[in-house]
Scaffold this motif. Structure first.
Motif, PDB file in Angstrom:
ATOM      1  N   ASN A 194      -8.940  -0.439   5.812  1.00 53.98           N
ATOM      2  CA  ASN A 194      -7.967   0.254   6.653  1.00 53.98           C
ATOM      3  C   ASN A 194      -6.663  -0.540   6.662  1.00 53.98           C
ATOM      4  O   ASN A 194      -6.516  -1.551   5.969  1.00 53.98           O
ATOM      5  CB  ASN A 194      -8.523   0.511   8.054  1.00 53.98           C
ATOM      6  CG  ASN A 194      -8.738  -0.758   8.872  1.00 53.98           C
ATOM      7  OD1 ASN A 194      -8.228  -1.837   8.552  1.00 53.98           O
ATOM      8  ND2 ASN A 194      -9.497  -0.632   9.951  1.00 53.98           N
ATOM      9  N   ALA A 216      -6.947   5.338   4.651  1.00 52.42           N
ATOM     10  CA  ALA A 216      -7.399   4.793   3.374  1.00 52.42           C
ATOM     11  C   ALA A 216      -7.572   5.890   2.326  1.00 52.42           C
ATOM     12  O   ALA A 216      -7.368   5.652   1.132  1.00 52.42           O
ATOM     13  CB  ALA A 216      -8.699   4.025   3.561  1.00 52.42           C
ATOM     14  N   HIS A 276      -7.875   3.583  -0.974  1.00 53.83           N
ATOM     15  CA  HIS A 276      -8.214   2.189  -0.722  1.00 53.83           C
ATOM     16  C   HIS A 276      -9.541   2.071   0.010  1.00 53.83           C
ATOM     17  O   HIS A 276     -10.026   3.019   0.619  1.00 53.83           O
ATOM     18  CB  HIS A 276      -7.111   1.495   0.083  1.00 53.83           C
ATOM     19  CG  HIS A 276      -7.008   0.034  -0.242  1.00 53.83           C
ATOM     20  ND1 HIS A 276      -7.909  -0.901   0.213  1.00 53.83           N
ATOM     21  CD2 HIS A 276      -6.128  -0.647  -1.018  1.00 53.83           C
ATOM     22  CE1 HIS A 276      -7.596  -2.086  -0.256  1.00 53.83           C
ATOM     23  NE2 HIS A 276      -6.517  -1.979  -1.008  1.00 53.83           N
ATOM     24  N   GLN A 281       0.836  -1.203   0.000  1.00 54.45           N
ATOM     25  CA  GLN A 281       0.000   0.000   0.000  1.00 54.45           C
ATOM     26  C   GLN A 281       0.872   1.255   0.000  1.00 54.45           C
ATOM     27  O   GLN A 281       1.747   1.399   0.850  1.00 54.45           O
ATOM     28  CB  GLN A 281      -0.946  -0.007   1.197  1.00 54.45           C
ATOM     29  CG  GLN A 281      -1.832  -1.231   1.260  1.00 54.45           C
ATOM     30  CD  GLN A 281      -2.523  -1.519  -0.061  1.00 54.45           C
ATOM     31  OE1 GLN A 281      -3.145  -0.638  -0.661  1.00 54.45           O
ATOM     32  NE2 GLN A 281      -2.423  -2.759  -0.515  1.00 54.45           N
TER      33      GLN A 281
END
Length: 306
Positions: free
Chosen positions: A133, A125, A130, A28
């Motif tokens: 979480n 997020a 995204h 991420q």
């Protein structure tokens, strides 16, 4: 990502463990700034609204202030309207549509209703664009007692003192192409289930509460938003994302049983908006305006039918 290819993390048919979640988290990447795009947009509102920090979200060394905007002329004799956005951080118009409503329209409701607006419930997020979480948890399935999601637990705590006085709650969301290409495949992989492809509806729609449906309320919101952007049609089976269409642009979920944000209060009027930002027929500005328009229509209807 090919819908038929296995998700690149995990073993098909086996739920993720700690190692798979750590692998997912390592991938991420921070892609935008909550401080620059959201907090900075809230700061000018302090001149006319109360801005409260209702919690701090913390993942590792990262800390995010959770901010809500409240009517400065709060009057306990008036009902409460709750507006939430950014439960899913990638659903951009939910965040900026909520802020646009406050900037451009909240003054129209002064003295009529107490406003409580939480524009970005999931800032970690938001920065990663995204749905989940940092713990690979969907906050919008986590609005329940002993919530596993910090984001959901913080909002529940914020709302608790007024939850019995909330007349209307509108939760602002989007349905995007990445739901089908990334987020639903990731969900299936995380839970060790097969991914079953579905279509993405082209247009705006609403999710009513199947436990307390309010069809005229939903209709009023749909009619207002139809002047801004197009309404999603039903598919060939008469459904939108797998749920029967009960009225043009309206489906129903059991909001509280599913742990959805829109079920966090006992409000008579509840709805979840779903904007489609990837449509060639919609611009980001239209999407934000559709969200703000939906809030205005929801409040006007609820106040006219308390």
């Amino acid at each position: 990502m090919n819908h038929t290819a296995p998700y690149p993390i995990g073993t098909p048919g086996t739920p993720w463990g700690a190692a798979e979640k750590a692998q997912w988290l390592a991938g991420q990447v921070r892609r935008r700034s909550y401080a620059d795009e959201v907090v900075a947009a809230i700061e000018p509102l302090r001149s006319t609204f109360d801005v409260v920090e209702y919690g701090t979200l913390q993942y590792g060394d990262e800390r995010f202030p959770l901010l809500a905007i409240r009517s400065r002329d709060w009057n306990d004799a008036l009902p409460v309207a709750l507006v939430t956005g950014g439960v899913h951080g990638y659903e951009t118009s939910g965040v900026h549509g909520a802020l646009q409503f406050v900037r451009d329209h909240a003054a129209d409701f002064a003295g009529r209703v107490n406003l409580l607006v939480a524009p970005c419930i999931s800032p970690w997020a938001y920065e990663r664009i995204h749905r989940w979480n940092a713990d690979a948890i969907d906050p919008n399935r986590s609005f329940r007692a002993d919530s596993p999601a910090q984001e959901s637990a913080a909002l529940i705590k914020l709302v608790e003192p007024v939850r019995d006085r909330v007349l209307v709650h509108i939760d602002l969301h989007e349905t995007t192409d990445t739901d089908e290409t990334e987020f639903r495949p990731a969900l299936a992989a995380r839970d060790g289930k097969p991914f079953e492809p579905d279509g993405i509806p082209d247009g705006f729609y609403l999710v009513d509460d199947s436990e307390n449906p309010q069809p005229e309320f939903q209709k009023a919101v749909i009619e207002a938003v139809a002047k801004v952007t197009h309404i999603a049609p039903a598919d060939a089976q008469g459904r939108i994302i797998g749920s029967p269409v009960v009225a043009p642009g309206v489906i129903e979920y059991s909001l509280r049983k599913l742990g959805l944000c829109a079920g966090v209060t006992d409000a008579r009027y509840k709805t979840t908006t779903e904007v489609y930002p990837d449509s060639p027929r919609a611009t980001p500005e239209q999407c934000n305006l559709a969200q703000a328009t939906a809030v205005c229509a929801a409040l006007e209807y609820a106040l006219a039918h308390p």
